[in-house]
Design a protein around this motif. Structure first.
Motif, PDB file in Angstrom:
ATOM      1  N   ASP A  55       0.812  -1.218   0.000  1.00 23.93           N
ATOM      2  CA  ASP A  55       0.000   0.000   0.000  1.00 23.93           C
ATOM      3  C   ASP A  55       0.845   1.266   0.000  1.00 23.93           C
ATOM      4  OD1 ASP A  55      -2.467  -1.261  -0.096  1.00 23.93           O
ATOM      5  OD2 ASP A  55      -2.637  -1.396   2.083  1.00 23.93           O
ATOM      6  N   PHE A  56       2.002   1.221   0.675  1.00 26.60           N
ATOM      7  CA  PHE A  56       2.839   2.421   0.804  1.00 26.60           C
ATOM      8  C   PHE A  56       4.113   2.334  -0.039  1.00 26.60           C
ATOM      9  CE2 PHE A  56       0.526   2.529   4.981  1.00 26.60           C
ATOM     10  CZ  PHE A  56      -0.194   3.698   4.717  1.00 26.60           C
ATOM     11  N   MET A  57       4.067   1.525  -1.070  1.00 28.98           N
ATOM     12  CA  MET A  57       5.251   1.269  -1.897  1.00 28.98           C
ATOM     13  C   MET A  57       5.925   2.560  -2.369  1.00 28.98           C
ATOM     14  SD  MET A  57       7.224  -0.998  -3.355  1.00 28.98           S
ATOM     15  CE  MET A  57       6.281  -2.527  -3.149  1.00 28.98           C
ATOM     16  N   ASP A  58       5.169   3.514  -2.827  1.00 25.04           N
ATOM     17  CA  ASP A  58       5.745   4.740  -3.390  1.00 25.04           C
ATOM     18  C   ASP A  58       5.416   5.969  -2.556  1.00 25.04           C
ATOM     19  OD1 ASP A  58       6.840   3.409  -5.706  1.00 25.04           O
ATOM     20  OD2 ASP A  58       4.783   3.239  -6.454  1.00 25.04           O
ATOM     21  N   ASP A  59       5.064   5.762  -1.295  1.00 24.60           N
ATOM     22  CA  ASP A  59       4.667   6.867  -0.413  1.00 24.60           C
ATOM     23  C   ASP A  59       5.834   7.228   0.508  1.00 24.60           C
ATOM     24  OD1 ASP A  59       3.476   8.639   1.375  1.00 24.60           O
ATOM     25  OD2 ASP A  59       1.541   7.622   1.285  1.00 24.60           O
ATOM     26  N   LYS A  60       6.480   8.333   0.219  1.00 22.71           N
ATOM     27  CA  LYS A  60       7.668   8.722   0.979  1.00 22.71           C
ATOM     28  C   LYS A  60       7.328   9.207   2.390  1.00 22.71           C
ATOM     29  CE  LYS A  60      10.749   9.826  -2.880  1.00 22.71           C
ATOM     30  NZ  LYS A  60      10.051   8.934  -3.795  1.00 22.71           N
ATOM     31  N   ARG A  61       6.039   9.354   2.681  1.00 23.93           N
ATOM     32  CA  ARG A  61       5.633   9.792   4.023  1.00 23.93           C
ATOM     33  C   ARG A  61       5.691   8.658   5.038  1.00 23.93           C
ATOM     34  NH1 ARG A  61      -0.254  11.873   2.741  1.00 23.93           N
ATOM     35  NH2 ARG A  61      -0.188   9.829   1.696  1.00 23.93           N
ATOM     36  N   ASP A  73       7.044 -12.375  -0.011  1.00 22.59           N
ATOM     37  CA  ASP A  73       6.605 -11.438  -1.055  1.00 22.59           C
ATOM     38  C   ASP A  73       7.785 -10.565  -1.488  1.00 22.59           C
ATOM     39  OD1 ASP A  73       5.399  -9.443  -2.589  1.00 22.59           O
ATOM     40  OD2 ASP A  73       3.571  -9.444  -1.378  1.00 22.59           O
ATOM     41  N   THR A  74       8.461 -10.983  -2.527  1.00 26.39           N
ATOM     42  CA  THR A  74       9.660 -10.288  -2.994  1.00 26.39           C
ATOM     43  C   THR A  74       9.351  -8.868  -3.445  1.00 26.39           C
ATOM     44  OG1 THR A  74      10.624 -12.396  -3.687  1.00 26.39           O
ATOM     45  CG2 THR A  74      11.599 -10.394  -4.602  1.00 26.39           C
ATOM     46  N   PHE A  75       8.241  -8.685  -4.144  1.00 26.08           N
ATOM     47  CA  PHE A  75       7.882  -7.352  -4.617  1.00 26.08           C
ATOM     48  C   PHE A  75       7.668  -6.402  -3.444  1.00 26.08           C
ATOM     49  CE2 PHE A  75       4.568  -4.223  -5.662  1.00 26.08           C
ATOM     50  CZ  PHE A  75       5.199  -3.536  -6.681  1.00 26.08           C
ATOM     51  N   ALA A  76       6.936  -6.856  -2.412  1.00 22.15           N
ATOM     52  CA  ALA A  76       6.628  -5.994  -1.263  1.00 22.15           C
ATOM     53  C   ALA A  76       7.884  -5.588  -0.503  1.00 22.15           C
ATOM     54  CB  ALA A  76       5.643  -6.693  -0.322  1.00 22.15           C
ATOM     55  N   LYS A  77       8.920  -6.408  -0.552  1.00 17.75           N
ATOM     56  CA  LYS A  77      10.156  -6.085   0.167  1.00 17.75           C
ATOM     57  C   LYS A  77      10.770  -4.773  -0.317  1.00 17.75           C
ATOM     58  CE  LYS A  77      11.476 -10.837   1.373  1.00 17.75           C
ATOM     59  NZ  LYS A  77      12.481 -11.922   1.200  1.00 17.75           N
ATOM     60  N   ARG A  78      10.459  -4.381  -1.530  1.00 18.94           N
ATOM     61  CA  ARG A  78      11.018  -3.131  -2.073  1.00 18.94           C
ATOM     62  C   ARG A  78      10.566  -1.911  -1.270  1.00 18.94           C
ATOM     63  NH1 ARG A  78       9.065  -3.521  -8.136  1.00 18.94           N
ATOM     64  NH2 ARG A  78       9.475  -1.278  -7.949  1.00 18.94           N
ATOM     65  N   ALA A  79       9.442  -2.023  -0.576  1.00 23.07           N
ATOM     66  CA  ALA A  79       8.915  -0.880   0.183  1.00 23.07           C
ATOM     67  C   ALA A  79       9.493  -0.790   1.590  1.00 23.07           C
ATOM     68  CB  ALA A  79       7.389  -0.973   0.274  1.00 23.07           C
ATOM     69  N   ILE A  80      10.199  -1.838   2.017  1.00 25.73           N
ATOM     70  CA  ILE A  80      10.717  -1.860   3.390  1.00 25.73           C
ATOM     71  C   ILE A  80      12.034  -1.099   3.427  1.00 25.73           C
ATOM     72  CG2 ILE A  80      11.436  -3.324   5.312  1.00 25.73           C
ATOM     73  CD1 ILE A  80       9.756  -5.585   4.041  1.00 25.73           C
ATOM     74  N   LYS A  81      12.070  -0.005   4.173  1.00 25.82           N
ATOM     75  CA  LYS A  81      13.276   0.822   4.242  1.00 25.82           C
ATOM     76  C   LYS A  81      14.358   0.165   5.108  1.00 25.82           C
ATOM     77  CE  LYS A  81      11.451   4.394   2.010  1.00 25.82           C
ATOM     78  NZ  LYS A  81      10.068   3.911   1.831  1.00 25.82           N
ATOM     79  N   ARG A  82      13.937  -0.572   6.129  1.00 28.96           N
ATOM     80  CA  ARG A  82      14.901  -1.250   7.015  1.00 28.96           C
ATOM     81  C   ARG A  82      14.397  -2.681   7.202  1.00 28.96           C
ATOM     82  NH1 ARG A  82      19.062   0.303  10.942  1.00 28.96           N
ATOM     83  NH2 ARG A  82      18.903   2.390  10.057  1.00 28.96           N
ATOM     84  N   ARG A  83      15.013  -3.597   6.471  1.00 25.61           N
ATOM     85  CA  ARG A  83      14.570  -4.991   6.426  1.00 25.61           C
ATOM     86  C   ARG A  83      15.551  -5.881   7.168  1.00 25.61           C
ATOM     87  NH1 ARG A  83      14.597  -5.946   0.976  1.00 25.61           N
ATOM     88  NH2 ARG A  83      16.241  -7.509   0.891  1.00 25.61           N
TER      89      ARG A  83
END
Length: 286
Positions: free
Chosen positions: A191-197, A212-222
């Motif tokens: 949901d927040f993939m491209d939301d810098k807030r 979910d490999t795609f969703a991992k792209r949204a995690i800033k600290r994994r």
């Protein structure tokens, strides 16, 4: 203008910002026992706190069910309509016999409890801003996104709580999600993939659902853990990365998704964390 909602009603200061409803608990002719997820755990928590004289019914906030208009703040109409099919709900909850039941029963006995927990998370978001902290005893449905559910998560309550705050509360424009459930939180990440807030920190067992490999792209600290991670390593990583996350961005609100499935012996989580460390982790985050 935002729609009218009961979830943002004023709460008397005599009540603590702890949100719960007896409607959270799912009991349905024993079908709920077909999944290892404990669908009555929320009531057990409240009963324990009540027995220990830590709370009373007069000191906590009663959650209200999220309406369809509330849900549509995030969810697509197409997704809400899909939940009117018992097959879809059976797939999301991983309880196959639900497919054989009329949807009005599934709505009343399975989805209404989940909608009430979702309403509780949204209410807790408002209370956290007003009081400095808040707890929803239920919720944390981090596998659900705006248009897809899964992993016993039918509604995107974390996304909803943040979107409600962004739209309705002046001065709230940045949020941090700290997700310490044993599973990857792929729903809010999508949901927040491209939301810098929104800054997401997620620590999870790399070997289990959802991968979910795609969703991992949204995690800033994994932080990906291995099977059987124990207390010392786990707590060191929590302390290091929570401090790091909060140094990278100063949020207006922090959403902490706690997961009891990190505990040693949990049938789903695959980690080996003692109750003592789990309690310390919760205290630190609060």
């Amino acid at each position: 203008m935002p729609h009218e909602t009961q979830l943002y009603e004023d709460i008397p200061t005599s009540r603590w910002p702890i949100v719960y409803s007896t409607d959270y608990n799912i009991t349905f002719i024993g079908l709920e026992k077909l999944h290892p997820f404990d669908s009555g755990k929320w009531g057990k928590i409240i009963n324990f706190l009540r027995d220990e004289k830590l709370i009373t019914d007069d000191t906590i906030v009663t959650a209200k069910e999220a309406t369809e208009d509330d849900l549509l703040v995030v969810h697509t109409r197409r997704y809400i309509n899909k939940l009117k099919w018992s097959f879809v709900v059976a797939t999301i909850t991983e309880i196959p016999p639900l497919v054989l039941l009329p949807n009005f029963l599934v709505q009343r006995r399975v989805l209404k409890p989940l909608r009430t927990q979702t309403g509780g998370t949204i209410m807790a978001g408002k209370l956290a801003i007003e009081r400095g902290w808040a707890i929803n005893v239920g919720g944390g449905f981090h596998h659900c996104s705006s248009d897809k559910g899964g992993g016993f998560c039918a509604y995107a309550d974390i996304t909803l709580a943040i979107k409600f705050l962004f739209e309705r509360v002046e001065g709230v424009s940045k949020a941090t999600i700290i997700d310490l459930d044993a599973h990857q939180g792929n729903g809010h990440a999508r949901d927040f993939m491209d939301d810098k807030r929104v800054y997401i920190m997620d620590m999870f067992n790399r070997h289990i659902y959802p991968g979910d490999t795609f969703a991992k792209r949204a995690i800033k600290r994994r932080i990906e853990l291995d099977w059987g991670t124990e207390d010392k390593e786990y707590l060191e990583k929590v302390e290091t990365h929570v401090k790091g996350a909060l140094n990278e961005i100063t949020p207006d609100v922090i959403i902490y998704n706690a997961g009891t499935d990190i505990l040693d012996g949990d049938p789903l989580g695959g980690l080996s964390i003692s109750p003592q460390v789990s309690s310390r982790q919760i205290t630190m985050e609060a």
